[in-house]
Every structure is written in C-alpha cells, then in structure tokens.
Scaffold this active site. Structure first.
Site, PDB file in Angstrom:
ATOM      1  N   GLU A  34       9.899  18.053  35.918  1.00  0.00           N
ATOM      2  CA  GLU A  34      10.372  16.810  35.308  1.00  0.00           C
ATOM      3  C   GLU A  34       9.656  16.449  34.010  1.00  0.00           C
ATOM      4  O   GLU A  34      10.232  15.812  33.121  1.00  0.00           O
ATOM      5  CB  GLU A  34      10.238  15.656  36.305  1.00  0.00           C
ATOM      6  N   ALA A  71      17.800  19.299  40.955  1.00  0.00           N
ATOM      7  CA  ALA A  71      18.429  18.062  40.486  1.00  0.00           C
ATOM      8  C   ALA A  71      19.877  18.335  40.090  1.00  0.00           C
ATOM      9  O   ALA A  71      20.226  19.437  39.672  1.00  0.00           O
ATOM     10  CB  ALA A  71      17.664  17.504  39.296  1.00  0.00           C
ATOM     11  N   GLU A 130      10.997  18.413  46.150  1.00  0.00           N
ATOM     12  CA  GLU A 130      10.657  17.136  46.785  1.00  0.00           C
ATOM     13  C   GLU A 130      11.366  16.995  48.124  1.00  0.00           C
ATOM     14  O   GLU A 130      10.795  16.470  49.089  1.00  0.00           O
ATOM     15  CB  GLU A 130      11.010  15.982  45.847  1.00  0.00           C
ATOM     16  N   GLY A 190      13.894  17.871  42.369  1.00  0.00           N
ATOM     17  CA  GLY A 190      14.325  17.210  43.598  1.00  0.00           C
ATOM     18  C   GLY A 190      14.444  18.160  44.764  1.00  0.00           C
ATOM     19  O   GLY A 190      14.242  17.761  45.926  1.00  0.00           O
TER      20      GLY A 190
END
Length: 634
Positions: free
Chosen positions: A124, A60, A104, A101
């Site tokens: 997260e 992220a 992901e 992220g």
C-alpha cells in the site's frame, strides 16, 4: 457471486474467484462472510478453508478504488472480525500472490498454510497509503517487528519460503495446497477450541523503541517527501508500545488521512495510468501475437548492452552484434561488470550471473541474426547509420521477424521505409540505463502491423517494462517533454541558479532525480548531439549554450567521471563541482546576463510547467492517446 462454496470431507472450502487477482471487492467480501456463517451453521462442517482460484490467493480490488462500494459493508475490517470470531477454525490456503488486502485477510484467519513461491506483500505504501485492515498490527505479531516493518515501509514482496519459520505460516505444503490445507484443518478442528488470533500475539523485540527510531531515521533520509512510510512507522510504533487496539485505531486514522493527501492521489493516478497505458483502442487483447524465442541486439554499447540484459534477465537468449571485436569485448565486459555489482549488493547469486552471460552469443556477423524473432538496433542516433543497419537486417532477417529501432528522436516511418517490410518495423525506445529504467516507449509507425504491436506490448510485460504507446514525432513523448524540461533548467543556470540548487529543489518537490543528475547519468553527449541537430534544423529555436560549453571540455557525466558534477572512481555520488559553477558564472557574464537569486519555488514551477505544457501539446496532436502516457514518460 465472486466466491465459490463447497464441502470436502467435512471441511468447507471458500474459494475467491474474482479474476485476475481475486480482488476483495464488495461481492467477494460479502461472499466470504456468507460462507463463514453458512459453515458455522452446518453441523457437518468441522473447519473452514479459504483459498483463491487461479493464479492468486487474493488482493485489493482496484476497480472499486474511489467508489462507494469500497466503503460498503462488509468492509475488509468487518470480514476479518468475522473470521476471527468464527466458532470453527479458519485456515487460509495461501498460494501464488497474497498482497495488500489478500494478506490482511489471511492474517485474520486462525491458521495459514502456504505453497512455496508465493509472493507475500503489503504494498500500500507504493500508493501513498498504509495497510488499512490491520496489516500494520498483525504482521509484526507473526513475522517479528524488523521483518514486518521492512515489508510495510518498502512494500517489497517476500517469497513465502523465506517466511516459513515465522508464525505467519503454520505449515508449508509440499504437494497439493488445498489437500494439505484440508488435512491441516481437520487436525486443528479435532484438537478443539480455542483457536489463535494474530491480534493476541505479543510483539517481542530486544529493543523495540530503539529499532523503531532507527527505522524512522532511515525513512527520513530516503523518503522524506512522502508521508506514507512515516505513518506506517507511527502505526506500528503505537501497536508495539500501546497494544493492538490503540495501534489499529491509529492505523485507521492514518489511512483516512493519507487517502486525502496529494501524494497518494498522485500515486494512485499514476497506478491507474500505468494499467491504462497497456490498453490500445484498436488493438484488442485478442489480437494474435508472434512467437518470440530468440532476440537479436545490434550494438553492444551502453544502450545495447543494457537492452540485452533485459532479455537475458527474462530467460530469452540474445545474439549481440557489433562491428568490431574490441567494441564487442568492451560491451560484454560492461554487462558482466553490471551483474557483478548486483552480486556484491546481494541481489544476484554468482551462478545466476554465469547463467545469464551464457544466454548471450556475441558475434560480428549479421548472418547470425537469421533465426532471431525480434531484433532491436541500438546504434548511433544518425539516420544514415540507421539506414545501413535496417537495409542489412532486411536482407538477413527471416520472414515474420520484428525489426525494432531504439531511436529516441528520428522518424520511424523513414526507418521503416529502408526495408521491404515496413509492417514489421516498430520503435522500442528504451531509456538509459536500459537495464534499470522501467519505461519503454513503443512507437507505432504508419505501417506497423497490429500483431507486431500486440507482440511488442506483450514482450514489454515479459521483460518487466511499463510500455507507453507513442505516435511518430520528433522525440516521441518522453524525450520531447524532457527536452523542454532541460531547456528550462539551462535557462535558469544562465540567469542565476546552479546545478545543485536546481536538482535539490525539484527533488524536494518529489522527483527522484533532478535534471542535471539525470543528464550526468544518461550522458551529456546525447543531449549535445540532439542540440547540434536542432541548431541546424530549427535555427530560430532559442537554447542556452552553457551545456555545450560543458561538453566541449569532455565532461559527459558519470561515464567520464565528470559532468555537471564530479564523481569519484567507482562511485555514483554527485559532488558539486567548483569548476562547473565557475564556468556557468563566467558564461552568464560573457552573455551579458546579470545573474539574480532564483528561489526554489520558481525552479519547481518552471520545470514542472514546462513538462505540463509540452504534455498538453502531445495530447492535442494525438501523439499520445491518453494523458497517463505523458505521465509515464517523465
């Protein structure tokens, strides 16, 4: 542009290049989409590899948190759709770190090739959130329900090789990762479409509903006051029972809701505060640091032993000094016992214990500290004792060695003045138990050199501590705030509350541990020594003497098997003590205090505001440069 695009042997290589973790900020997301479209439009390109430059695959971009760019298209969900819909196969070459992220994004690729030793995580939940770009749906489909749920609910990283046999990784690279990914990409491109998507895989588990309920019960017991773990389970459950589309819709709904919760806002504030704490206005990151290869620790008691463990855990050899052989033997035995407890819990292998113990060189001779680059004392909290130690260290330590004091309350400038090298003296206040607690107060004296300060901040990172900078004052930041917190808790004892009620109320509010369980863990005799000093130096400051009454009976906490609570041998579970409760009631009666019912709301308000008020004073006085430093000291 934060993305580099090249072509190697008919394979387009999209390299994320946004240091330090290749954060998926808007420019990076845009660069990925443009790279995928460019590769699909190029007839000479057969496949696409996405990787990260430097020491991370991706993660992220925290600099975009709470800014308009975080929701500016293409958002990560859009980027992943572009990957999934690519006419040419997309292969994620995962190395070093793939978290949040970044993971992901990799899950959105058709295939994944990984290097060994990469840290894989969806952390997260530690920010009071859940994965917002399909992580709760795709991860269970590639690593299995149980593994995915554990990873998502805890946020704990898992090494890539432990996931090698799952569908998360199609291949583990033995040599150069990019070479292996390109070779793999050419093979799958030659086989032709269709290319698999994680979203299309089924989640297979013999009793999915039962396992999810078991997980829900477990989370209720350990994280009942935090909504994010519960929402993670909700989203996973929806995907398992009702399919990917229903699951990802709930994931998004939960993410949006969690962003607004006070728990998430507080955790994100603390997250940024931790990073801000390492930045010191007049000590730039370019400040030269001293080489630290050999550590010295003076004192092998509970604190000294714990401090030594921090360094050997990081691979640094330690000379551990004591004045008497029996104290040294006892300290080494405690360290070994602490490591053996980790073996029993599966956190360490036996060979690791022996390797770490081998890094400790016990001694009774100060001369053995001559080659140490960093020496920290952890002796009794009395200025005369500190003076003896620092005068001796000044005699034996080599030029350039850093001399650190673990003092929790004493004047560091006075301690530095006991030496002929005050610029080399710094405070390193570890919190008990030192081998567990994350916080480290780095106390800057009037004459502490900048390179000393920069070195210690760097060393704190190496031993995995959150370093908070403090000026010199009585109690520094943490203990000064905690003293008022404990003081208020003691007042409530004599007014009508009992230890278990006070601890239960503040823990329900969100604190990991209440004031009395905390005192039992740290040792009630420590607070007693400080109070006795206060009675002499500040006789007008009002204290409840109920804690003194406890200590007079020898109930010093877990180390004596009895404190505010009772403890069974070998266990840390706090059991309310009728003896202590009766003592408190009797104390109130002796003081002529009529006990009353105190509600949980009053308990929380008085405890929290005592911290807030003292934190504000610390900021006002300039002892802490930033509010975040007060946050990290409680």
């Amino acid at each position: 542009m934060a993305v580099d695009y090249t072509i190697r042997d008919g394979v387009a290589v999209i390299t994320l290049d946004n240091p330090p973790v290749n954060g998926l900020g808007h420019s990076t997301r845009l660069g990925i989409v443009e790279g995928i479209e460019r590769a699909n439009d190029d007839a000479t390109v057969a496949a696409i590899v996405i990787t990260g430059a430097g020491k991370a695959f991706g993660g992220a971009d925290i600099t975009e948190f709470n800014t308009p760019k975080a929701t500016q298209e293409p958002i990560l969900v859009t980027v992943i759709k572009v990957l999934e819909q690519s006419a040419k196969p997309v292969i994620a070459a995962v190395h070093s770190v793939a978290m949040g992220g970044g993971l992901e994004l990799a899950l959105g690729a058709h295939y994944r090739v990984a290097s060994k030793g990469a840290q894989i995580a969806l952390p997260e939940v530690k920010l009071g959130l859940l994965p917002g770009a399909g992580g709760t749906q795709r991860l269970p489909r590639v690593v299995g329900l149980e593994t995915a749920l554990n990873m998502i609910v805890t946020g704990t990283p898992v090494m890539s090789e432990k996931l090698a046999q799952t569908a998360l990784f199609d291949e583990m690279a033995d040599g150069d990762l990019l070479d292996a990914a390109i070779a793999f990409a050419k093979r799958v491109a030659a086989n032709g479409a269709p290319y698999p998507n994680a979203r299309d895989r089924k989640i297979e588990h013999p009793n999915a509903a039962g396992f999810i309920q078991f997980a829900r019960n477990s989370v209720a017991a350990i994280a009942k006051n935090f909504p994010a773990p519960h929402k993670c389970i909700d989203a996973i459950e929806r995907g398992v029972l009702e399919g990917f589309e229903r699951g990802i819709a709930l994931e998004r709904e939960c993410f949006v809701a969690l962003v607004q919760t006070p728990e998430s806002r507080a955790l994100r504030h603390a997250f940024f505060g931790e990073r801000a704490a390492a930045k010191i206005a007049d000590v730039p990151s370019s400040t030269p640091t001293r080489k630290i290869e050999q550590i010295g620790v003076v004192g092998a008691g509970t604190m000294g032993g714990g401090i030594a463990m921090n360094f050997v855990n990081a691979g640094l050899p330690v000379v551990l000094l004591e004045t008497k052989q029996d104290a040294l033997d006892r300290g080494l035995a405690t360290i070994h016992r602490n490591y053996e407890a980790q073996v029993k819990k599966g956190k360490l292998a036996q060979e690791q214990v022996e390797a770490r113990m081998a890094l400790i060189r016990p001694t009774l001779d100060y001369a053995d500290l001559k080659q140490a680059d960093f020496i920290v004392e952890a002796v009794f909290e009395e200025l005369g004792v500190k003076e003896q130690v620092f005068r001796k260290l000044d005699e034996v330590a080599k030029p350039g060695a850093i001399l650190a004091s673990n003092t929790s309350t004493l004047d560091l400038n006075k301690i530095a003045a006991f030496t002929q090298r005050p610029g080399d003296v710094v405070g390193t206040h570890f919190f008990s138990p030192a081998n567990v607690m994350k916080l480290l107060e780095v106390v800057r004296g009037e004459k502490t050199e900048k390179d000393v300060f920069a070195t210690v901040m760097q060393l704190a990172k190496k031993i995995r501590k959150t370093a908070v900078v403090s000026g010199v004052c009585d109690g520094f930041i943490g203990n000064r705030m905690i003293e008022q917190y404990i003081r208020q808790a003691l007042f409530m004892l004599e007014e009508g509350a009992l230890p278990a009620q006070i601890d239960r109320a503040i823990e329900k509010f969100g604190f990991a541990m209440g004031p009395f369980r905390m005192s039992d863990l740290a040792g009630n005799d420590i607070g007693w020594a400080i109070r006795k000093w206060r009675y002499r130096e500040q006789p007008d400051l009002h204290y409840s003497r109920v804690a003194d009454r406890l200590c007079e009976t020898g109930r010093f906490g877990q180390k004596t098997g009895a404190g505010w609570y009772d403890y069974q041998p070998g266990k840390r579970d706090a059991q309310p003590s009728k003896l202590v409760d009766d003592m408190i009631v009797a104390y109130s009666r002796e003081q002529g205090i009529e006990r009353r019912k105190i509600g949980d709301e009053e308990i929380v308000e008085r405890l929290v505001l005592s911290l807030v008020n003292e934190g504000a004073k610390i900021l006002e006085e300039g002892i802490a440069a930033k509010a975040s430093e007060s946050i990290w000291s409680i």
